[in-house]
Design an enzyme around this catalytic site. Structure first.
Site, PDB file in Angstrom:
ATOM      1  N   SER A   1      48.858 -16.912  30.729  1.00 30.89           N
ATOM      2  CA  SER A   1      48.294 -15.727  30.082  1.00 30.89           C
ATOM      3  C   SER A   1      47.785 -14.802  31.167  1.00 30.89           C
ATOM      4  O   SER A   1      47.462 -15.238  32.284  1.00 30.89           O
ATOM      5  CB  SER A   1      47.138 -16.129  29.151  1.00 30.89           C
ATOM      6  OG  SER A   1      46.372 -14.994  28.759  1.00 30.89           O
TER       7      SER A   1
ATOM      8  N   TYR B   1      38.897 -20.266  27.698  1.00 28.92           N
ATOM      9  CA  TYR B   1      40.332 -20.057  27.524  1.00 28.92           C
ATOM     10  C   TYR B   1      40.955 -19.571  28.831  1.00 28.92           C
ATOM     11  O   TYR B   1      42.025 -20.056  29.242  1.00 28.92           O
ATOM     12  CB  TYR B   1      40.574 -19.034  26.417  1.00 28.92           C
ATOM     13  CG  TYR B   1      42.032 -18.680  26.214  1.00 28.92           C
ATOM     14  CD1 TYR B   1      42.875 -19.519  25.494  1.00 28.92           C
ATOM     15  CD2 TYR B   1      42.558 -17.501  26.748  1.00 28.92           C
ATOM     16  CE1 TYR B   1      44.217 -19.194  25.313  1.00 28.92           C
ATOM     17  CE2 TYR B   1      43.896 -17.166  26.564  1.00 28.92           C
ATOM     18  CZ  TYR B   1      44.714 -18.013  25.849  1.00 28.92           C
ATOM     19  OH  TYR B   1      46.041 -17.693  25.678  1.00 28.92           O
TER      20      TYR B   1
END
Length: 273
Positions: A142, A155
């Site tokens: 990501s 995250y």
């Protein structure tokens, strides 16, 4: 030389919906013989198989229920794949959640699940069942894994780990022994349920406020999942071992190259008076 997708077989974790299903369809469109969708949700999985049957014909995909936190589940996914299609050549480590409010589970899925997939593919199945000279593992990272995102710090940490796995396993010495090419794709904000329902999946008000301010200021350019999937196909075919590719704002993928920390040694010395 580009990796030839023709007649290859791919396993995609988290493949029953959202961007994972887009990866499956993009690979099938570009010559892959078959895909296995590994996912925890059988309702989504069965629906996805019906979609693929309608779009690509029957016997191009199977669904296997799987919790990536359980390495035995992943082994079963690969067994079912070679039982049905005889081979397995590509793993897309896509399964993941974005929810810092349940961070223990998030780490188990995003980090442990990725490691489980890597070990099962590289050590147990690719040596016997890949069709050509190399297997390919694509780890889905990501943009949060290569830049700071304070609204979801945990995250972000899990996706930084995914980048680290890719760079660390993706070296010549391991490739020479394992014949497995590692690459990572780091999408920016992509319009999937993971992102569209992001509010409230953090550690509290201060994190939520930071997120709202950045969204309101247009700090995060968005893109469609189909675009990321099409760029992933290019990465599978052409990217070098150990490379990390950012796909953001609907633009073509570009390689992320970390700065060598040794080059900063003389510039950023801690000065204590």
């Amino acid at each position: 030389m580009a990796f030839d997708l023709k007649k290859k077989v791919a396993v995609i974790t988290g493949g029953a919906s959202g961007i994972g299903l887009c990866y499956a369809k993009a690979l099938l469109t570009n010559g892959v013989q078959a895909v296995t969708l590994a996912d925890v949700n059988p309702e989504y999985g069965n629906k996805a198989i019906r979609e693929i049957d309608n779009e690509f014909g029957i016997n191009r995909a199977i669904f296997v229920q799987c919790d990536v936190r359980n390495i035995e589940d992943l082994e079963r996914v690969f067994y079912k794949t070679v039982e049905k299609f005889k081979f397995v050549d590509i793993l897309i480590n896509n399964a993941g959640i974005l929810n810092d409010a349940i961070w223990e589970n998030q780490i188990a899925i995003n980090v442990n699940g990725t490691v489980n997939g890597i070990l099962v593919a590289m050590d147990k199945f690719f040596p016997k069942y890949k069709q050509s000279g190399e297997g390919v593992i694509v780890n889905i990272a990501s943009i949060t894994g290569i830049d700071f995102h304070p609204h979801v710090p945990i995250y972000s940490g899990t996706k930084s780990a995914v980048v680290g796995f890719t760079k660390s396993w993706g070296v010549r010495e391991i490739y020479d022994q394992k014949k497995t090419r590692f690459v990572a794709v780091a999408p920016g904000v992509t319009l999937t349920p993971l992102i569209l329902d992001i509010h409230g999946r953090n550690l509290g008000p201060v994190y939520e406020q930071y997120l709202r301010e950045k969204l309101d200021n247009g700090m995060y350019p968005t893109q469609e999942p189909e675009h990321v999937a099409n760029e992933l196909v290019k990465v599978v075919k052409h990217a070098e071992n150990g490379s990390v590719w950012v796909v953001e704002g609907g633009e073509p993928a570009f390689e992320y190259i970390p700065v060598d920390p040794r080059l900063q040694r003389k510039k950023n010395v801690l000065k204590i008076k």
